[in-house]
Scaffold this active site. Structure first.
Site, PDB file in Angstrom:
ATOM      1  N   ARG A 172      62.073 -98.853 -72.598  1.00  0.00           N
ATOM      2  CA  ARG A 172      60.776 -99.422 -72.951  1.00  0.00           C
ATOM      3  C   ARG A 172      60.897-100.937 -72.894  1.00  0.00           C
ATOM      4  NH1 ARG A 172      58.908 -95.252 -71.958  1.00  0.00           N
ATOM      5  NH2 ARG A 172      57.744 -93.808 -73.286  1.00  0.00           N
ATOM      6  N   GLU A 198      53.105-103.737 -70.549  1.00  0.00           N
ATOM      7  CA  GLU A 198      52.806-103.295 -69.193  1.00  0.00           C
ATOM      8  C   GLU A 198      51.422-102.649 -69.116  1.00  0.00           C
ATOM      9  OE1 GLU A 198      56.290-100.690 -68.833  1.00  0.00           O
ATOM     10  OE2 GLU A 198      54.966 -98.949 -68.941  1.00  0.00           O
ATOM     11  N   HIS A 223      57.143 -98.891 -63.708  1.00  0.00           N
ATOM     12  CA  HIS A 223      57.359 -97.711 -64.562  1.00  0.00           C
ATOM     13  C   HIS A 223      57.348 -96.405 -63.751  1.00  0.00           C
ATOM     14  CE1 HIS A 223      56.924 -96.164 -68.951  1.00  0.00           C
ATOM     15  NE2 HIS A 223      57.664 -95.336 -68.222  1.00  0.00           N
TER      16      HIS A 223
HETATM   17  C1  8YV Z   1      56.612 -91.403 -68.229  1.00  0.00           C
HETATM   18  C2  8YV Z   1      58.327 -92.251 -69.919  1.00  0.00           C
HETATM   19  O1  8YV Z   1      56.369 -91.558 -66.916  1.00  0.00           O
HETATM   20  O2  8YV Z   1      58.266 -90.038 -70.697  1.00  0.00           O
HETATM   21  C3  8YV Z   1      58.401 -91.207 -70.974  1.00  0.00           C
HETATM   22  O3  8YV Z   1      58.626 -91.559 -72.144  1.00  0.00           O
HETATM   23  O4  8YV Z   1      58.594 -93.355 -70.149  1.00  0.00           O
HETATM   24  C4  8YV Z   1      57.919 -92.034 -68.529  1.00  0.00           C
HETATM   25  O5  8YV Z   1      58.943 -91.663 -67.731  1.00  0.00           O
HETATM   26  C5  8YV Z   1      55.500 -92.029 -68.938  1.00  0.00           C
HETATM   27  O6  8YV Z   1      55.705 -91.970 -70.277  1.00  0.00           O
HETATM   28  C6  8YV Z   1      54.175 -91.403 -68.545  1.00  0.00           C
HETATM   29  O7  8YV Z   1      53.922 -90.212 -69.191  1.00  0.00           O
END
Ligand code: 8YV
Length: 321
Positions: free
Chosen positions: A240, A269, A287
Site C-alpha cells: 500500500r 492513488e 496498481h
Molecule cells: C487489488 C490489492 O487489485 O487485494 C488487494 O488488497 O491491493 C489489489 O491487488 C485491489 O485491491 C482491487 O480490488
C-alpha cells in the site's frame, strides 16, 4: 421460490464473476464503474442484504454506523482491508470477508517485475526506444545494477512476502526478512530473520514492502529508515502506498542515495505525488498487482464463496471479523 438476497456491488466486476453473482442474487450494480462517494454508497446500500466493495470504497466508522439495518455482511474484493473500519463493523455485528491466497502469485510476480524494472532501468530503456533517442550500443550505455546474488530484505513475510522470496531465490538472492512473528524453519527456508525492521535495513540491497497498510504502518519507510539502507539500494512496493513517506523517498531518489524504486501502489492513488512522474529512476505501475484475468476472476469467486456461505448459514471461509 424464496427471495434472493440483494447484493449492492460498488464497482464493476469481471464478466464471469458478474454472471455467477446475478445467477445467485438480486443485484444492484454500478455499470458506469465510477468511484462512489460515501453518500452514494449509503444510497446504494438501502434495502441491500450485503455489500460487495473494493478498496476504492472507504468504509469509515461513520459510514458503517449509518448503513441501513438491512445490511448484514460486507465482502471486499481484495486481500487488503484497511479501507474498512473492521472494529466498527465488528461492533455492529457485521461480518467482513476478504480474498486472500488467490492473488499471492500475481502480486509476487509484479514485485519481481518492479525489482528487475528498477534495477535494469526498464522505464528509461523503453522510453529511449519509443522516442528514438537510442543512438548506438556502447559499453557504458544505460547501465543498471545486478539483481542476481544480491540481498533482498522483505518487510512483511506473509503469503505475498514468502512468494516474493521464493521467486528471488531463483535469482540466487539472499533473503532477509522482518515479520511480526518469526516463521517456522520450513517457511523461512534459510531466510535471515531480523527481530526489528530497523536492524534488517542495512542488509537490504533490495527492499520489498509486503506488509498491510493502515495506521500502524503509515509512512513506515521514512527518511530515517531510508538512511539505514545501503547506498544505492532499490525499494519496491506492491503493498500500500501509505507505507511510504513519499517526500523522503523522492528526495532519496533525487539525491542518488537510492539507485531506483519500483512502485505499484501510491498514497492517495491514483493522485500520486506528481514528482514521481519526472524521476527517471522510478519504475511506476498503476496498481496492477493482482491484475490478471485469472486472478481477478478468482478474487471475485472468492468474494462470492463468502457471500454464499453467509446466506447459507455456514462459517465464512475468509472471515476478517
Ligand atoms: C487489488 C490489492 O487489485 O487485494 C488487494 O488488497 O491491493 C489489489 O491487488 C485491489 O485491491 C482491487 O480490488
Amino acid at each position: 421460490m424464496p427471495n434472493k438476497p440483494v447484493i449492492f456491488v460498488t464497482r464493476n466486476l469481471p464478466d464471469a464473476v458478474t454472471q455467477r453473482l446475478t445467477a445467485s442474487y438480486e443485484t444492484r450494480l454500478n455499470p458506469g464503474d465510477a468511484v462512489l462517494s460515501p453518500d452514494q454508497v449509503l444510497k446504494g446500500a438501502e434495502g441491500a442484504d450485503a455489500l460487495l466493495v473494493t478498496p476504492t470504497d472507504k468504509l469509515t466508522a461513520d459510514l458503517i454506523a449509518k448503513l441501513p439495518k438491512s445490511v448484514r455482511m460486507i465482502a471486499t474484493f481484495s486481500v487488503g482491508y484497511e479501507h474498512i473500519d473492521v472494529n466498527a463493523a465488528k461492533a455492529r455485528g457485521l461480518p467482513v470477508s476478504n480474498t486472500p491466497d488467490v492473488l499471492t502469485d500475481a502480486t509476487a510476480d509484479i514485485a519481481l517485475l518492479l525489482m528487475l524494472g528498477a534495477a535494469r532501468r526498464a522505464y528509461e530503456g523503453e522510453r529511449a526506444v519509443r522516442e528514438a533517442s537510442w543512438k548506438s550500443w556502447s559499453t557504458t550505455y544505460m547501465l543498471g545494477t545486478h539483481m542476481t546474488g544480491k540481498r533482498l530484505g522483505i518487510f512483511g513475510m506473509g503469503r505475498i512476502g514468502q512468494a516474493v522470496a521464493k521467486r528471488a531465490r531463483a535469482f540466487d538472492m539472499q533473503i532477509h526478512y522482518f515479520n511480526r512473528r518469526r516463521l517456522p524453519a520450513h517457511q523461512e527456508m534459510g531466510a535471515v530473520y531480523h527481530p526489528s525492521a530497523d536492524e534488517m535495513l542495512p542488509y537490504c540491497d533490495f527492499l520489498s514492502i509486503n506488509a498491510p497498510g493502515g495506521p500502524e504502518t503509515l509512512h513506515w519507510l521514512n527518511a530515517a529508515r531510508i538512511a539505514r539502507l545501503p547506498d544505492k539500494a532499490i525499494v519496491v512496493n506492491t503493498a500500500r502506498g501509505g507505507l511510504v513517506d513519499d517526500t523522503a523517498l523522492i528526495a532519496a531518489l533525487r539525491s542518488g542515495k537510492l539507485f531506483a524504486a519500483g512502485l505499484d501502489v501510491f498514497e492517495g492513488e491514483p493522485n500520486l505525488n506528481p514528482e514521481y512522474r519526472s524521476l527517471p529512476n522510478a519504475f511506476l505501475l498503476p496498481h496492477l498487482g493482482s491484475a490478471t484475468i485469472e486472478t481477478r476472476n478468482a478474487m471475485g469467486f472468492k468474494a462470492l464463496d463468502n457471500l454464499d456461505a453467509f446466506f447459507e448459514g455456514r462459517e465464512l471461509p475468509d472471515r476478517v471479523v
